[in-house]
Every structure is written in C-alpha cells, then in structure tokens.
Design an enzyme around this catalytic site. Structure first.
Site, short mmCIF file in Angstrom:
data_model
loop_
_atom_site.label_atom_id
_atom_site.label_comp_id
_atom_site.label_asym_id
_atom_site.label_seq_id
_atom_site.Cartn_x
_atom_site.Cartn_y
_atom_site.Cartn_z
CB THR A 1 -2.12 -1.12 -9.45
OG1 THR A 1 -3.06 -1.86 -9.23
CG2 THR A 1 -1.39 -1.16 -7.95
CD GLU B 1 -10.84 -1.34 -8.50
OE1 GLU B 1 -11.91 -0.98 -8.07
OE2 GLU B 1 -9.80 -1.26 -7.53
CG ASP C 1 -6.34 -7.22 -7.47
OD1 ASP C 1 -5.13 -7.67 -6.95
OD2 ASP C 1 -6.82 -6.35 -6.92
CD GLU D 1 -3.06 -0.99 0.05
OE1 GLU D 1 -2.98 0.02 -0.74
OE2 GLU D 1 -3.94 -2.13 0.16
NE ARG E 1 -3.67 2.94 -0.72
CZ ARG E 1 -4.82 2.65 -0.41
NH1 ARG E 1 -5.36 3.74 0.01
NH2 ARG E 1 -5.53 1.53 -0.50
#
Ligand code: DMJ
Length: 648
Positions: A636, A547, A412, A279, A283
């Site tokens: 992502t 998404e 994913d 994360e 980010r």
C-alpha cells in the site's frame, strides 16, 4: 465643509494651529470674489511662518495620499461589484481575485512572505468564473492562456503563484504551439511526448525533490522545503528509505548509490523511539524488502530482518490484535495514550510485508502473527455486507465504534490487502478472495451513489444507517484495486466500476482551481444541483497523495487507453505549478481552490517520492514489463513485492 468658511485665528501658542469656522451670512460676509481673495490673502499673511509651513505640509501630504489611494479605491469598487456577482453565481468559497499587474508572489521560501498573498492574479480569471458555471472549464482556459512573467534568477513565475522552472515554461509554450497543428499531428506529437519526455519529466521532478531532501533534510524523516529544514517522525530517514526503490526504477543511479551508502553506514534501528507499526511496516519494511528484490543486495534484506523483528512486540496483546505503537529499541509496545483500540486498516495492512519476510527468512513467526489478525477479523461480528468498522480493540479483539462504514481513512487498505494477499499467495487463499468479493458487493449495495448533475459515480460513507456523500481522496485507490482484481479474473463489472470511479477521481482534480484534488470532497445528490462537487473549508488541503495516479497507472496498464496517461500528465504539471519549491522539494498545500496562493504547508511527505512519483513514472512508461503486474504486487506504499512462485 460646504456652507462653511474656514476662519483661522493666530494661535495663542506657537506650537499648534487653531482653526475655527464662521457661519456664512454673518455680518462681515460679502460674496464678492475680490473680497474673498483679499480676505484669504490677509489671513494667510497674518499666520506665523510655522503655521504656514504646517498648512502647506498638510496640503502636500493630502495631495500625495489622494494620488496614492486612487487605484485602490477604484479597485475596491470594482471588486465589490464582482464579488456580488460571483457569490450568487457559482463559488462562494473563492475570495476575490485582484489584478495581475500587482502579480502573485512566488511560492515562498519563508513563511514571512505570506503577507504578499493579497496581491493576486488577473481579473480575467474572475470574469470568466462569473460567466461560466463550470469552474474547471475556466481553469482549463486559463491554462491555455498560460500567462507568465519573468521572475528572479531567470525563473518564470506563473500568475498562479508558484515558481516554474525554465524547462517547464518552455514546455508550456510548446503546448501553446501545438494548438495550431492538425489533430493528427497533435496525436502523433502527444504519443511521442508520452514515450520520451513524460517519464523524463518525472525523473526531473524526483531529482528536484531529492535535491531539497539532500540539501536540507538528509537522513531525517521528512523535508520541510520552505523553511529548508526537516521534521522527525520516527527518526529513521523515512523519506530516504521510502524512496529507494523509486530511484532504482527511475534509474537514478547516482542518487540511489548515495542513499544506499547512508543505509549501510548510518541507518540503525537500535534506537529508543516509538514507531507506528503500520507506517513503519509499509514504508520501511516494505521499502527495504522491495529494494532487496530489485537489487539483490543483501544489505537491504538484513535491514528488513532487523526492523521486522523489532516490530514483533506489537503482537504481544491479550487478543493478538497488535498495538499501534512499538518502541523498537526497548522492545515494548502500547496502544495510543487515549484508547486501547487499533485502527482496522492498520492491523490488516501489514500482511504482505510480514508474509514476505517469513518467506525470505524461512522464519514462520512473522506470517503467523499477521495471519492470526486476518483470521480473527474474518470471523468478527459487526460487519455490514463485508464492510468493516474502523476500530478494533486490542484487549478483546472486537470491533468498536460500530455502525460507521467507509472506504476512506482507517478502513481503506483492509480491502486492498484482501485482494493483494490473494494475488501474492498465487490466488489460492479462498477466504481472502471471498471476503474481498463480498466487500465489493457491500460497497455497491451500501456506499455507491451518483452525483448530480453529471452522474459521477462515487463511494460515500454510512453512519448508523445514514448515508453521507463524503469521499476521501484516499478512496481513489479503489479504481486501481478493482482493475487489478478484474485483470486477475474477477468479474468484469469490477472493471466497469473501476473506469467510472477513475473518472470521478480525475474530476476531483479537474474541478479545482489548481487542478489538484482536495483531501475530502462532498458530492451533490439532489436534483437541480449546479455542480457535482463541494469542498468544505477544512478539507481543501492536498498532501501530494498518490491514490489517483496509482489508479491511473493500473487503468492504463490494463486498458492502454492513453487518456489515463494524459490525465496523469495534467496532474504532474499541476504539482509542478503549485507545489514545487524553487530551492528544492515539493510541499503539501492548504488550499487547492486558490491558484494564486495555495498556501504551502512546508512539508514533503515521504510517500510523494515513495509512491506518487513512482506511479507517475510507471504510468508514463509503455513497458508492461517494468514491474510486471504478473510478477509483482505493490504494497500500500507502492513497494513492489514478488508474487510467490507456484509450488504445486
Ligand atoms: C500512504 O502512506 C499509503 O498509501 C497508505 O495506504 C495511505 N496513506 C498514504 C498515502 O496517501
């Protein structure tokens, strides 16, 4: 009381009233009206003043209660009838909808207002639901009706229960007018609208979200818009950093400058905190790197180097598969308390960022660490036609919990980063491409199915050979990734599949009463199904995830089909209707199936600013050079990183 006559005796004590009943037909009984009148009057006179007052008081009270409860009783009877019908026809999950006149509450700012949620929307909605088999049609009709009423402070409250700003309300009535113009005019208007007002509406949404963050959560990780407070995850100003490049792209200069000042003066990574490697990489490291590229400001590169180097202890494991958590102050790392496993998606979706950090710093250790992970995963047993399990052990480097395959949570972005690393590196790393192509074939062979009755193409899950028609909203990254691959020369049937999946992801929004997708859906596959999509009670939440709008952006860029912009526009409007909090910010909601009370969760995830609004803005922009997909690859978390220039 029928067949009995009340007979009141004077009480032996003055502080209570004794009432007894004499059976009709006793010796004293005469049925003449005159006798009854006289007898009643006599008895009334025999009562003390206190008794008479009490009786009168009780009668008045009963009368008032009767008047007050009349509408509720009749309503209850009506609802009972309607529930019976709707239960048997279409949507067992939706509770009854009481009348409009009592009105829905505005999206509350205080949890205590939740009680008001019983007072809900118009009976007309329910009637339509009973008539039509298709929930989505009903919602579309109601949207056209657009019933609104004036709320406090000039805001307009839609009957769906959220506060809509005045400008949105105006937009709504404009939409209403457009129904009367010719189709040609409407098309022209719609294309004009997409050129001008749609990007502006995203900027407006961003400003509103930012206002909430600035007022109540400045410098903290996430805004809690209802309680006007914040939550900490890492204590690193997560939303602010995630949103930096969005502000730059949306040209929100003032907001960007104040955020930059905070990064320059307040942001420090020298803190005794545990952060999640994945994360914080996607980010924070990703956000800082992309902002550096967009602005050229060395401040962001310096901060990126700082956090990047502090994350490196995560790779000090027996297997070189990184731990999930790092203490960036102490330089120690560890797995979660309950396991020595890491998540496959997490350890394989940090590569774009660390590779770029190596390129910029000319320090190879970052790239080497993440390349080692890819190398190991490439060689591992336990895949099914290129599909990976969800967990990997940090001690022995093997997959664990084998036999479960999904394109959703925990797997994913493994697939996404195979393709994107290949693109980032100039399409030279064949092993990445081969793994990606094999995985897509694995998806087609093992996970791809069609729903009934409408034949929506979806990607389900496999558990020890057993297929489950369950699909996370997270899987909606796939149409965009497939389209990106096709744009970069991969088979054209990838684009066909992307378009089919895109339709499915859109339907996950359209079929819900709020027009917002739930977190997870289940598709019906048996013949004779009356609806394609079911949602379990526990899966009805929407976290403002990106998404679907991410994929809409790719599909629009590559096809120029305006329907993708229109779909995104609907989604933005529904975010505004159901998740916008009047005092600033947007909130996750618990129930996408209840337009009258979507049940706000009091949290604005950082990816709403980092991703969702950014992709919406890029979707509505008709400039293909605004973050050109020939020059940038999005990580992502929607942070654009440059495609490396060819050195050959
Ligand atoms: C984001 O943090 C990233 O997009 C990640 O890949 C998946 N989860 C959220 C958004 O849903």
């Amino acid at each position: 009381m029928k067949g009995w006559v009340a007979d009141m005796h004077p009480p032996s004590r003055q502080d209570y009233v004794a009432i007894s009943f004499a059976r009709q037909g006793s010796g004293s009984y005469s049925n003449s009206k005159q006798w009854r009148r006289q007898s009643c009057w006599r008895k009334w006179k025999q009562l003390s003043r206190l008794q008479r007052s009490l009786i009168l008081f009780i009668l008045v009270l009963l009368f008032i209660c009767g008047i007050a409860s009349y509408p509720a009783v009749t309503e209850h009877i009506r609802d009972g009838e309607q529930d019976t019908d709707s239960n048997s026809i279409l949507r067992p999950v939706i509770p009854h909808v009481p009348p409009l006149k009592q009105g829905p509450p505005p999206l509350p700012e205080q949890p205590s207002q939740r009680k008001l949620s019983n007072k809900r929307g118009p009976p007309v909605l329910q009637n339509r639901l009973q008539k039509n088999g298709n929930v989505s049609d009903t919602v579309v009709e109601e949207k056209a009706a657009g019933s609104k009423k004036e709320g406090p402070e000039g805001a307009v409250i839609s009957w769906r229960g959220a506060v809509i700003d005045n400008d949105q309300a105006t937009q709504g009535s404009k939409d209403g007018e457009s129904k009367e113009v010719s189709p040609a005019d409407q098309k022209a208007k719609s294309s004009k609208e997409s050129e001008t007002s749609r990007p502006e509406a995203v900027r407006e949404a961003f400003r509103h979200a930012w206002k909430g963050y600035k007022d109540f959560a400045w410098g903290h990780d996430e805004l809690r818009p209802l309680s006007k407070s914040y939550s900490e995850w890492f204590g690193l100003g997560l939303t602010l950093i995630d949103a930096l490049d969005t502000m730059w792209i949306l040209q929100l200069k003032e907001e960007f400058e104040e955020a930059k000042a905070w990064v320059a003066t307040e942001l420090t990574f020298n803190k005794n905190v545990d952060v999640n490697l994945f994360e914080s990489t996607i980010r924070i490291l990703g956000g800082l790197l992309s902002t550096y590229h967009l602005t050229g400001d060395i401040l962001f590169l310096d901060k990126a180097k700082d956090i990047g180097s502090r994350l490196m202890p995560a790779f000090n494991t027996p297997s070189k598969i990184p731990y999930s958590d790092v203490n960036i102050g102490k330089g120690t790392a560890h797995p979660p308390r309950w396991t020595s496993d890491s998540t496959v998606a997490e350890v394989t979706s940090i590569q774009l960022e660390f590779r770029e950090l190596s390129r910029l710093t000319q320090e190879p250790q970052y790239q080497a660490a993440v390349a080692e992970v890819m190398e190991q995963v490439h060689k591992l047993d336990g895949k099914l036609d290129g599909l990976v399990p969800m967990f990997i052990n940090t001690n022995n480097g093997q997959f664990t919990h084998q036999g479960i395959y999904t394109l959703g949570a925990r797997a994913d972005s493994y697939y996404e980063y195979l393709l994107k690393q290949w693109i980032q590196g100039g399409k030279k790393e064949n092993q990445l491409l081969e793994d990606y192509l094999q995985a897509i074939e694995g998806v087609k062979k093992n996970l791809l199915q069609k729903s009934s009755p409408n034949g929506l193409t979806f990607v389900g899950e496999l558990s020890h050979g057993q297929f489950s028609p369950k699909m996370d909203h997270l899987v909606c990254f796939l149409p965009g990734t497939l389209a990106l691959g096709a744009y970069n020369g991969l088979p054209t049937d990838h684009m066909d599949l992307a378009k089919q999946m895109m339709e499915t992801c859109y339907q996950m929004y359209v079929k819900m009463e709020t027009g917002l997708s739930p977190e997870i859906v289940h598709f019906n596959m048996h013949q004779g199904s009356t609806r394609d999509i079911d949602v379990k009670l526990a899966d009805r939440h929407n976290l403002l995830r990106p998404e679907t709008v991410e994929s809409l952006f790719y599909l629009y860029r590559f096809t120029k089909d305006h329907k993708y912009q229109d779909w995104g526009w609907e989604i933005l409007q529904n975010f505004n209707k159901y998740t916008k909090v009047s005092s600033g910010g947007y909130t996750s909601i618990n129930n996408v199936r209840d337009p009258d009370y979507p049940s706000p969760r009091d949290k604005m995830e950082s990816f709403f600013l980092g991703e969702t609004l950014k992709y919406l803005y890029l979707l509505f922009s008709d400039d293909p050079n605004l973050i050109s997909l020939d020059q940038y690859v999005f990580n992502t978390e929607a942070h654009p990183l440059p495609i490396w220039p060819s050195t050959a």
